[in-house]
Design a protein around this motif. Structure first.
Motif, PDB file in Angstrom:
ATOM      1  N   LEU A 389       0.669  -1.257   0.096  1.00  0.00           N
ATOM      2  CA  LEU A 389      -0.070   0.037  -0.030  1.00  0.00           C
ATOM      3  C   LEU A 389       0.929   1.250  -0.178  1.00  0.00           C
ATOM      4  N   LEU A 390       2.108   1.215   0.767  1.00  0.00           N
ATOM      5  CA  LEU A 390       3.103   2.097   0.885  1.00  0.00           C
ATOM      6  C   LEU A 390       3.569   2.572  -0.537  1.00  0.00           C
ATOM      7  N   ALA A 391       4.040   1.558  -1.244  1.00  0.00           N
ATOM      8  CA  ALA A 391       4.803   1.471  -2.369  1.00  0.00           C
ATOM      9  C   ALA A 391       3.540   1.885  -3.556  1.00  0.00           C
ATOM     10  N   LEU A 392       2.215   1.707  -3.560  1.00  0.00           N
ATOM     11  CA  LEU A 392       1.225   1.981  -4.493  1.00  0.00           C
ATOM     12  C   LEU A 392       1.324   3.610  -4.245  1.00  0.00           C
ATOM     13  N   ALA A 393       1.213   4.025  -2.985  1.00  0.00           N
ATOM     14  CA  ALA A 393       0.734   5.631  -2.823  1.00  0.00           C
ATOM     15  C   ALA A 393       1.934   6.353  -3.583  1.00  0.00           C
ATOM     16  N   VAL A 394       3.038   5.693  -3.103  1.00  0.00           N
ATOM     17  CA  VAL A 394       4.403   6.493  -3.476  1.00  0.00           C
ATOM     18  C   VAL A 394       4.483   6.428  -5.100  1.00  0.00           C
ATOM     19  N   LEU A 396       2.124   6.468  -7.308  1.00  0.00           N
ATOM     20  CA  LEU A 396       0.683   7.138  -7.683  1.00  0.00           C
ATOM     21  C   LEU A 396       1.410   8.636  -7.709  1.00  0.00           C
ATOM     22  N   THR A 397       1.990   8.922  -6.652  1.00  0.00           N
ATOM     23  CA  THR A 397       2.310  10.387  -6.255  1.00  0.00           C
ATOM     24  C   THR A 397       3.499  10.396  -7.371  1.00  0.00           C
ATOM     25  N   ALA A 398       4.416   9.654  -7.326  1.00  0.00           N
ATOM     26  CA  ALA A 398       5.565   9.839  -8.369  1.00  0.00           C
ATOM     27  C   ALA A 398       5.233  10.270  -9.920  1.00  0.00           C
ATOM     28  N   LEU A 399       4.058   9.218 -10.055  1.00  0.00           N
ATOM     29  CA  LEU A 399       3.573   9.365 -11.461  1.00  0.00           C
ATOM     30  C   LEU A 399       2.852  10.472 -11.787  1.00  0.00           C
ATOM     31  N   ALA A 400       2.248  11.207 -10.856  1.00  0.00           N
ATOM     32  CA  ALA A 400       1.489  12.515 -11.191  1.00  0.00           C
ATOM     33  C   ALA A 400       2.524  13.711 -11.146  1.00  0.00           C
ATOM     34  N   ALA A 401       3.419  13.414 -10.105  1.00  0.00           N
ATOM     35  CA  ALA A 401       4.691  14.504 -10.174  1.00  0.00           C
ATOM     36  C   ALA A 401       5.470  14.351 -11.426  1.00  0.00           C
ATOM     37  N   GLY A 402       5.866  13.205 -11.637  1.00  0.00           N
ATOM     38  CA  GLY A 402       6.643  13.036 -12.830  1.00  0.00           C
ATOM     39  C   GLY A 402       6.115  13.547 -14.192  1.00  0.00           C
ATOM     40  N   VAL A 403       4.863  13.400 -14.394  1.00  0.00           N
ATOM     41  CA  VAL A 403       4.242  13.761 -15.819  1.00  0.00           C
ATOM     42  C   VAL A 403       4.046  15.334 -15.740  1.00  0.00           C
ATOM     43  N   LEU A 404       3.678  15.798 -14.662  1.00  0.00           N
ATOM     44  CA  LEU A 404       3.390  17.452 -14.559  1.00  0.00           C
ATOM     45  C   LEU A 404       4.567  18.039 -14.764  1.00  0.00           C
ATOM     46  N   LEU A 405       5.783  17.809 -14.138  1.00  0.00           N
ATOM     47  CA  LEU A 405       7.022  18.289 -14.118  1.00  0.00           C
ATOM     48  C   LEU A 405       7.732  17.934 -15.470  1.00  0.00           C
ATOM     49  N   GLY A 406       7.587  16.812 -16.005  1.00  0.00           N
ATOM     50  CA  GLY A 406       7.984  16.366 -17.309  1.00  0.00           C
ATOM     51  C   GLY A 406       7.359  17.353 -18.402  1.00  0.00           C
ATOM     52  N   LEU A 407       6.280  17.831 -18.244  1.00  0.00           N
ATOM     53  CA  LEU A 407       5.689  18.805 -19.188  1.00  0.00           C
ATOM     54  C   LEU A 407       6.355  20.051 -19.195  1.00  0.00           C
ATOM     55  N   LEU A 408       7.142  20.393 -18.450  1.00  0.00           N
ATOM     56  CA  LEU A 408       7.874  21.735 -18.165  1.00  0.00           C
ATOM     57  C   LEU A 408       9.253  21.205 -18.152  1.00  0.00           C
ATOM     58  N   PRO A 409      10.083  20.616 -19.294  1.00  0.00           N
ATOM     59  CA  PRO A 409      11.279  20.352 -19.052  1.00  0.00           C
ATOM     60  C   PRO A 409      12.491  21.129 -18.589  1.00  0.00           C
ATOM     61  N   ARG A 410      12.049  22.642 -19.108  1.00  0.00           N
ATOM     62  CA  ARG A 410      13.270  23.449 -18.705  1.00  0.00           C
ATOM     63  C   ARG A 410      13.256  24.014 -17.007  1.00  0.00           C
ATOM     64  N   PHE A 411      12.062  23.632 -16.521  1.00  0.00           N
ATOM     65  CA  PHE A 411      12.000  23.904 -15.237  1.00  0.00           C
ATOM     66  C   PHE A 411      12.431  22.674 -14.361  1.00  0.00           C
ATOM     67  N   SER A 412      12.023  21.436 -14.843  1.00  0.00           N
ATOM     68  CA  SER A 412      12.201  20.250 -14.098  1.00  0.00           C
ATOM     69  C   SER A 412      13.599  19.917 -14.473  1.00  0.00           C
ATOM     70  N   GLY A 413      14.158  20.102 -15.685  1.00  0.00           N
ATOM     71  CA  GLY A 413      15.696  19.294 -15.992  1.00  0.00           C
ATOM     72  C   GLY A 413      16.611  19.649 -15.054  1.00  0.00           C
ATOM     73  N   VAL A 497       4.460   6.183 -20.211  1.00  0.00           N
ATOM     74  CA  VAL A 497       4.921   6.891 -19.075  1.00  0.00           C
ATOM     75  C   VAL A 497       4.066   5.870 -17.735  1.00  0.00           C
ATOM     76  N   THR A 498       3.027   5.724 -17.944  1.00  0.00           N
ATOM     77  CA  THR A 498       2.172   4.882 -17.217  1.00  0.00           C
ATOM     78  C   THR A 498       2.730   3.300 -16.962  1.00  0.00           C
ATOM     79  N   ARG A 499       3.133   2.744 -18.082  1.00  0.00           N
ATOM     80  CA  ARG A 499       3.793   1.480 -18.033  1.00  0.00           C
ATOM     81  C   ARG A 499       4.886   1.621 -17.151  1.00  0.00           C
ATOM     82  N   HIS A 500       5.856   2.687 -17.700  1.00  0.00           N
ATOM     83  CA  HIS A 500       7.037   3.011 -16.966  1.00  0.00           C
ATOM     84  C   HIS A 500       6.822   2.841 -15.252  1.00  0.00           C
ATOM     85  N   ALA A 501       5.607   3.576 -14.922  1.00  0.00           N
ATOM     86  CA  ALA A 501       5.521   3.821 -13.372  1.00  0.00           C
ATOM     87  C   ALA A 501       5.242   2.434 -12.978  1.00  0.00           C
TER      88      ALA A 501
END
Length: 599
Positions: A389-394, A396-413, A497-501
């Motif tokens: 349960l802890l790994a699943l929560a982490v 999902l959080t990482a997937l959401a953060a990764g996609v949102l920040l990945g859409l802003l490569p200059r900021f997230s790089g 990216v979801t498959r990667h997660a």
């Protein structure tokens, strides 16, 4: 010029913040640095006020953290990283020596990872070369087991069986090339399995591109088509390859501990535990610089492989709808852990029976007992709920953060480069120092670093998708940025990216288990899997079931995650006149005879 200067400054900000946070570690943790240094120097010496005052005067601790950090930074341009608070030796030679050991181990582990990745996607390449691939990757679930094996457990088994019992290779120390084989296998096999699966997911789309169809029509040799398909897919994975390289250098703490390797990860961990700030700061700075160098190399390699197509918008999208595969294996992989959890939950994981210590599997104890006579099945089942349960929560959080920040490569790089340079162990120490201990500290520490590979993958796919011909045409027809993002970019980027997660879900569980294995997670008598493995690892030779049972369940869950990763796919639409569409597609494909950028 101004934009480039701003980019460099922004890249320096996260690194500077990380170094400053490390410099504040003793004060953030509300501990007395003098007392910690005294305990690290001599555990038997009494902590009298006079002794502690002498250490404070020796290390100038009364000057405060900002003054100490300023002095340390001022010495860097002269090649002076200070002296260790524990040993008194110069820091720079110690850190560089540890870096040399880590780079050698990283090179060997990278070679193992490349060979493993090649083996994972070899079948897909052969089928694609014979033009018998129908949009589905051919890689088996054997890679799932490799990807789910805990590095510290693999290292323990290799050291015990191959090194001690069989005597084929040395198990402890760091004295020559032959000492690198076992730790390189422990690190390279899981990393290569994950990279191989990611590559295996992209190859069918590359073989379906117009240039591949044109090459088949012209009778180009299959091995040549396979080589060009490989070159077409590798650029999208290079950012994650770079992350793996840096992670192999600084994140292999458990493996270095088991094989007694004086690497940078173990040196940094010991400095963090002893609060030896000069060594800790120098080690972290070296990891950050290494991450920046690797990132630069990845960018250069991507431009060389893709060529001018990335700039000119002349790529074809490799992300195509494919039919869903069979779901027999995921059901099997899910059934076994579910049965284990169902059978173990009614049992008491804390019940002690000292008369039944280290008993082998039996009807009363299907997984045997541990060193305190506790039922291993009960502890595995109860620990599964917390860990998963802890790994699943982490995740999902990482997937959401990764996609949102990945859409802003200059900021997230720059953030990705800096975060990837932080081993999860060091992140756990920083989180524990700020928030205190407890079961949430490992989860926060893993979440802090788990989003970086997903953000890097999102940015890489996004840059290639923006350079596709169909996107250029859609933009020319008047589509706005929001419409392009919603209807073109996200549908192409989100599935891989979801498959990667999903592929990384076992890795998140392993990271949580690794922190428990190193004593930074849950504390006894918790049945958390990392702690479970750490408690039973000393008895691996006498009672292997106590270690193999949780490891086997973890491997099955990894196989489930990898095989289920083929699930989030869009079904192939059925259209009338499919033969005419194929013929038309074949005719259009003759226009593109080579993959753009393949040279």
């Amino acid at each position: 010029m101004g934009s480039r200067t701003g980019t460099l400054l922004w890249r320096a900000v996260p690194a500077a913040a990380l170094v400053c946070a490390i410099g504040l570690l003793p004060w953030l943790s509300h501990t007395d640095p003098a007392l910690t240094v005294l305990r690290a120097r001599s555990a038997e010496r009494d902590a009298t006020p006079e002794v502690l005052a002498g250490i404070r005067a020796e290390l100038n601790l009364d000057d405060g953290p900002s003054t100490l950090l300023g002095r340390w930074l001022a010495g860097l341009p002269r090649g002076d990283a200070g002296r260790s608070w524990i040993s008194g030796d110069a820091v720079l030679p110690t850190v560089l020596e540890a870096l040399g050991a880590s780079l050698l181990l990283m090179a060997a582990a990278s070679a193992v990872a490349v060979a493993t990745a090649a083996a994972v996607c070899a079948r897909t390449l052969r089928r694609g070369a014979r033009r018998s691939l129908e949009g589905r990757p051919a890689g088996g679930s054997g890679a799932a087991v490799l990807a789910a094996l805990p590095e510290f457990l693999t290292a323990s088994v290799l050291a015990t069986v191959v090194g001690v019992q069989w005597g084929w290779l040395p198990a402890l120390g760091w004295y020559g090339p032959q000492w690198t084989v076992l730790p390189a296998l422990a690190l390279g096999l899981p990393a290569g399995a994950v990279l191989g699966r990611l590559l295996d997911e992209q190859l069918p789309g590359a073989f379906a591109e117009p240039w591949a169809q044109a090459a088949a029509a012209r009778g180009l040799p299959g091995h040549s088509v396979a080589r060009k398909a490989l070159r077409r897919c590798v650029p999208g994975l290079l950012p994650n390859v770079g992350l793996f390289v840096v992670g192999l250098t600084g994140g292999s703490v458990a493996v270095e501990q088991i094989f007694d390797i004086p690497g940078l990860g173990r040196t940094t961990l010991r400095a963090a535990i002893a609060q030896d700030l000069p060594v800790l700061q120098a080690g972290t700075l070296v990891l950050v610089v290494l991450a920046a160098v690797v990132t630069l190399g990845v960018r250069i390699a991507t431009r060389l492989l893709v060529g001018p197509a990335l700039r000119d918008g002349a790529l074809s999208t490799p992300h195509r709808p494919v039919p869903p595969g069979r779901r027999v294996l995921p059901a099997v992989y899910a059934a076994v852990p579910a049965a284990v959890i169902a059978l173990g939950l009614p049992r008491d994981p804390l019940a002690l029976d000292t008369s039944a210590r280290l008993r082998p599997p039996s009807a009363a104890h299907p997984f045997g007992t541990d060193a305190l006579g506790r039922d291993v099945l009960a502890r595995v089942a109860h620990g599964a709920l917390d860990t998963l349960l802890l790994a699943l929560a982490v995740s999902l959080t990482a997937l959401a953060a990764g996609v949102l920040l990945g859409l802003l490569p200059r900021f997230s790089g720059p953030l990705v480069d800096t975060v990837n340079a932080v081993p999860p162990v060091l992140a756990a120490l920083l989180v524990t120092a700020v928030l205190g201990g407890g079961p949430t500290a490992p989860a926060l520490a893993v979440a802090v670093v788990a989003w970086a590979p997903l953000a890097a993958h999102t940015s890489a796919l996004l840059s290639q998708e923006r350079a596709t011909v169909h996107l250029t045409a859609t933009r020319a027809l008047g589509a706005g940025p929001v419409q392009l993002l919603r209807s073109e970019l996200l549908p192409a980027v989100l599935p891989p990216v979801t498959r990667h997660a999903l592929l990384r879900l076992p890795g998140v569980a392993l990271a949580l288990a690794s922190l428990g294995f190193l004593g930074l997670g849950a504390q006894p008598p918790s049945p958390e899997w990392g702690l479970l493995l750490a408690e039973n690892q000393p008895y691996a030779e006498r009672a292997p079931w106590a270690v193999l049972a949780p490891a086997a369940v973890l491997a099955l869950l990894g196989a489930l995650a990898v095989t289920a990763a083929g699930g989030p796919r869009r079904p192939r639409p059925r259209r009338p006149g499919r033969r005419r569409d194929r013929a038309a597609a074949g005719g259009r494909a003759l226009v593109h005879e080579e993959p753009v950028g393949a040279g």
